[in-house]
Design an enzyme around this catalytic site. Structure first.
Site, PDB file in Angstrom:
ATOM      1  CB  SER A 119      -0.807   0.027   1.386  1.00  0.00           C
ATOM      2  OG  SER A 119      -1.676  -1.114   1.391  1.00  0.00           O
ATOM      3  CG  HIS A 140      -2.037  -0.661  -4.043  1.00  0.00           C
ATOM      4  ND1 HIS A 140      -2.663   0.611  -3.659  1.00  0.00           N
ATOM      5  CD2 HIS A 140      -2.763  -1.271  -3.045  1.00  0.00           C
ATOM      6  CE1 HIS A 140      -3.110   0.419  -2.560  1.00  0.00           C
ATOM      7  NE2 HIS A 140      -3.069  -0.517  -2.251  1.00  0.00           N
ATOM      8  CD  GLU A 152      -2.554   3.433  -6.657  1.00  0.00           C
ATOM      9  OE1 GLU A 152      -2.403   2.871  -5.466  1.00  0.00           O
ATOM     10  OE2 GLU A 152      -2.606   4.659  -6.452  1.00  0.00           O
ATOM     11  CG  ASN A 190      -3.186   4.120   0.135  1.00  0.00           C
ATOM     12  OD1 ASN A 190      -4.442   3.978   0.452  1.00  0.00           O
ATOM     13  ND2 ASN A 190      -2.569   2.749   0.240  1.00  0.00           N
TER      14      ASN A 190
HETATM   15  N1  CAA Z   1     -14.965 -11.267  -1.469  1.00  0.00           N
HETATM   16  C1  CAA Z   1     -15.412 -11.544  -2.881  1.00  0.00           C
HETATM   17  N2  CAA Z   1     -16.821 -10.956  -2.880  1.00  0.00           N
HETATM   18  C2  CAA Z   1     -17.236  -9.971  -2.023  1.00  0.00           C
HETATM   19  C3  CAA Z   1     -16.241  -9.736  -0.816  1.00  0.00           C
HETATM   20  C4  CAA Z   1     -15.298 -10.386  -0.612  1.00  0.00           C
HETATM   21  N3  CAA Z   1     -14.489 -10.109   0.470  1.00  0.00           N
HETATM   22  N4  CAA Z   1     -17.265  -8.733  -0.114  1.00  0.00           N
HETATM   23  C5  CAA Z   1     -18.207  -8.487  -0.723  1.00  0.00           C
HETATM   24  N5  CAA Z   1     -18.434  -9.138  -1.988  1.00  0.00           N
HETATM   25  C6  CAA Z   1     -19.108  -8.926  -2.980  1.00  0.00           C
HETATM   26  C7  CAA Z   1     -20.588  -9.459  -2.686  1.00  0.00           C
HETATM   27  O1  CAA Z   1     -20.660 -10.942  -2.939  1.00  0.00           O
HETATM   28  C8  CAA Z   1     -21.511  -8.738  -3.723  1.00  0.00           C
HETATM   29  O2  CAA Z   1     -21.722  -9.533  -4.730  1.00  0.00           O
HETATM   30  P1  CAA Z   1     -22.785  -9.220  -5.970  1.00  0.00           P
HETATM   31  O3  CAA Z   1     -23.395  -8.023  -6.035  1.00  0.00           O
HETATM   32  O4  CAA Z   1     -22.345  -9.839  -6.977  1.00  0.00           O
HETATM   33  O5  CAA Z   1     -23.747 -10.092  -5.241  1.00  0.00           O
HETATM   34  C9  CAA Z   1     -20.719  -7.347  -3.611  1.00  0.00           C
HETATM   35  O6  CAA Z   1     -19.423  -7.506  -3.299  1.00  0.00           O
HETATM   36  C10 CAA Z   1     -21.532  -6.384  -2.826  1.00  0.00           C
HETATM   37  O7  CAA Z   1     -21.203  -6.994  -1.572  1.00  0.00           O
HETATM   38  P2  CAA Z   1     -22.623  -6.774  -0.543  1.00  0.00           P
HETATM   39  O8  CAA Z   1     -24.229  -6.717  -1.133  1.00  0.00           O
HETATM   40  O9  CAA Z   1     -22.381  -7.830   0.508  1.00  0.00           O
HETATM   41  O10 CAA Z   1     -22.317  -5.511   0.453  1.00  0.00           O
HETATM   42  P3  CAA Z   1     -22.222  -4.079  -0.249  1.00  0.00           P
HETATM   43  O11 CAA Z   1     -23.119  -3.717  -1.404  1.00  0.00           O
HETATM   44  O12 CAA Z   1     -22.303  -3.192   0.913  1.00  0.00           O
HETATM   45  O13 CAA Z   1     -20.756  -3.987  -0.839  1.00  0.00           O
HETATM   46  C11 CAA Z   1     -18.487  -3.588  -0.619  1.00  0.00           C
HETATM   47  C12 CAA Z   1     -19.697  -4.389   0.224  1.00  0.00           C
HETATM   48  C13 CAA Z   1     -18.217  -3.886  -1.941  1.00  0.00           C
HETATM   49  C14 CAA Z   1     -17.381  -3.775   0.479  1.00  0.00           C
HETATM   50  C15 CAA Z   1     -18.702  -1.828  -0.359  1.00  0.00           C
HETATM   51  O14 CAA Z   1     -19.321  -1.545   0.758  1.00  0.00           O
HETATM   52  C16 CAA Z   1     -17.548  -1.123  -0.950  1.00  0.00           C
HETATM   53  O15 CAA Z   1     -17.226  -0.871  -2.022  1.00  0.00           O
HETATM   54  N6  CAA Z   1     -16.984  -0.551   0.263  1.00  0.00           N
HETATM   55  C17 CAA Z   1     -15.647   0.219   0.147  1.00  0.00           C
HETATM   56  C18 CAA Z   1     -14.404  -0.573  -0.003  1.00  0.00           C
HETATM   57  C19 CAA Z   1     -13.324   0.147  -0.303  1.00  0.00           C
HETATM   58  O16 CAA Z   1     -13.164   1.140  -0.356  1.00  0.00           O
HETATM   59  N7  CAA Z   1     -12.232  -0.365  -0.350  1.00  0.00           N
HETATM   60  C20 CAA Z   1     -10.890   0.088  -0.637  1.00  0.00           C
HETATM   61  C21 CAA Z   1     -10.249  -0.001   0.899  1.00  0.00           C
HETATM   62  S1  CAA Z   1      -8.614   0.767   0.848  1.00  0.00           S
HETATM   63  C22 CAA Z   1      -7.356  -0.498   0.123  1.00  0.00           C
HETATM   64  O17 CAA Z   1      -8.161  -1.743   0.060  1.00  0.00           O
HETATM   65  C23 CAA Z   1      -6.250  -0.255  -0.169  1.00  0.00           C
HETATM   66  C24 CAA Z   1      -5.271  -0.183   0.738  1.00  0.00           C
HETATM   67  O18 CAA Z   1      -4.059   0.253   0.160  1.00  0.00           O
HETATM   68  C25 CAA Z   1      -5.405   0.178   1.817  1.00  0.00           C
END
Ligand code: CAA
Length: 284
Positions: A119, A140, A152, A190
């Site tokens: 990250s 990333h 990324e 980030n």
């Molecule tokens: N693995 C696989 N699929 C997943 C999953 C996982 N861990 N978590 C959720 N999903 C899938 C679900 O199965 C669902 O699929 P369908 O639409 O095909 O049915 C879809 O994602 C949506 O999930 P949910 O319906 O359960 O819940 P949601 O609509 O609230 O979405 C979320 C969940 C995708 C996590 C959404 O809340 C989101 O986009 N959150 C923000 C996530 C984010 O910002 N991530 C970046 C973090 S920073 C980072 O990672 C980088 C770093 O350097 C720190």
């Protein structure tokens, strides 16, 4: 260069998600963990995610079986000897990452590309632990890796054009939109995301609003899928603090100074969802 087999170092949240995504996209995948117990846990999570896709009717059982058949778990780095592309997703520790890259450099074929999912760590520092810095870059991914649409790509001053192009092509096969960033602190996402998360924590620390109101404000007012405090918990507060500290060390920009509350929560072991406690409680 054609990529057929991808190796993933680490089968935690990010490594497991990346391994699942690569296998779902048709690649043969070798994924490693440091011991049999962690490997079993990581492969179990992948299996559960794939089973959920079958339950929801997104993929037939036969496809799940084919994906699982393409996925091999290991606790031995020597099993990466046939990989064309390695994606390292180990814990964020520069010395450990350098050690892994030196080892991969001696195990993987000469043509193999060695990528890190870090990250914030400097890719150039990692590349210099190998004898092939032209074949080292950052890939990333974002959590959850099978779902988030961005990849990324981080290019150092030594990354070769063919290495970059090959990874952009892999990104396409994985269904991601790729963006390219220089090997600068925090890359693109980030560099911009961390001040937002830190300021949200500061707002809560200063008592300006409740955690729910801060999250609802951003969730509903800006259509962000998660509010910042829920997202910090989701990412892991230790990860947020690591990225903030790493960028601060290099830029000395006060916008990247971790708020006291974040430091104390990490010291208390309140790391968010993974420990059951962060800004919110997550009963197991
Ligand atoms: N693995 C696989 N699929 C997943 C999953 C996982 N861990 N978590 C959720 N999903 C899938 C679900 O199965 C669902 O699929 P369908 O639409 O095909 O049915 C879809 O994602 C949506 O999930 P949910 O319906 O359960 O819940 P949601 O609509 O609230 O979405 C979320 C969940 C995708 C996590 C959404 O809340 C989101 O986009 N959150 C923000 C996530 C984010 O910002 N991530 C970046 C973090 S920073 C980072 O990672 C980088 C770093 O350097 C720190």
């Amino acid at each position: 260069m054609e990529i057929k087999t991808i190796g993933v170092v680490g089968c935690g949240t990010m490594g497991g998600g990346i391994a699942q995504l690569c296998a779902q996209s048709g690649y043969k995948v070798v994924v490693s963990e440091v011991n049999a117990e962690l490997l079993k846990r990581g492969l179990g999570v992948i299996d559960k995610n794939l089973a959920r896709l079958v339950e929801k009717g997104k993929i037939p059982q036969a496809e799940k079986d084919a994906i699982s058949g393409r996925l091999k778990g290991t606790t031995s780095m020597s099993d990466f000897s046939g990989c064309d592309l390695m994606i390292e997703a180990a814990i964020e520790n520069i010395e450990l990452k350098k050690k892994i890259f030196t080892e991969l450099d001696s195990i993987c074929p000469k043509h193999a590309i060695l990528a890190s999912n870090t990250s914030a760590t400097s890719i150039m520092d990692i590349a210099m632990a190998t004898k092939r810095p032209d074949k080292v870059l950052g890939m990333h991914f974002f959590n959850p890796a099978p779902v988030m649409k961005l990849l990324e790509i981080v290019k150092t001053i030594a990354t070769g054009d063919e290495t970059l192009k090959t990874c952009q092509d892999v990104g396409k096969v994985l269904g991601k939109t790729t963006v390219i960033a220089k090997d600068a602190p925090g890359f693109i996402v980030n560099r911009l995301w961390i001040p937002y998360i830190l300021q949200s924590i500061k707002l809560f620390e200063d008592g300006v609003a409740s955690r729910e109101d801060i999250d609802n404000a951003l969730n509903l007012g800006l259509n962000y899928p998660m509010g910042p405090l829920a997202l910090a918990d989701y990412t892991g507060l230790d990860v947020v603090m690591f990225i903030a500290n790493t960028i601060y060390e290099r830029l000395k920009d006060p916008r990247y100074i971790a708020p006291t509350l974040l430091e104390k929560m990490v010291a208390a072991g309140w790391l968010g969802r993974k420990t059951g406690k962060g800004f919110y409680d997550y009963p197991k």
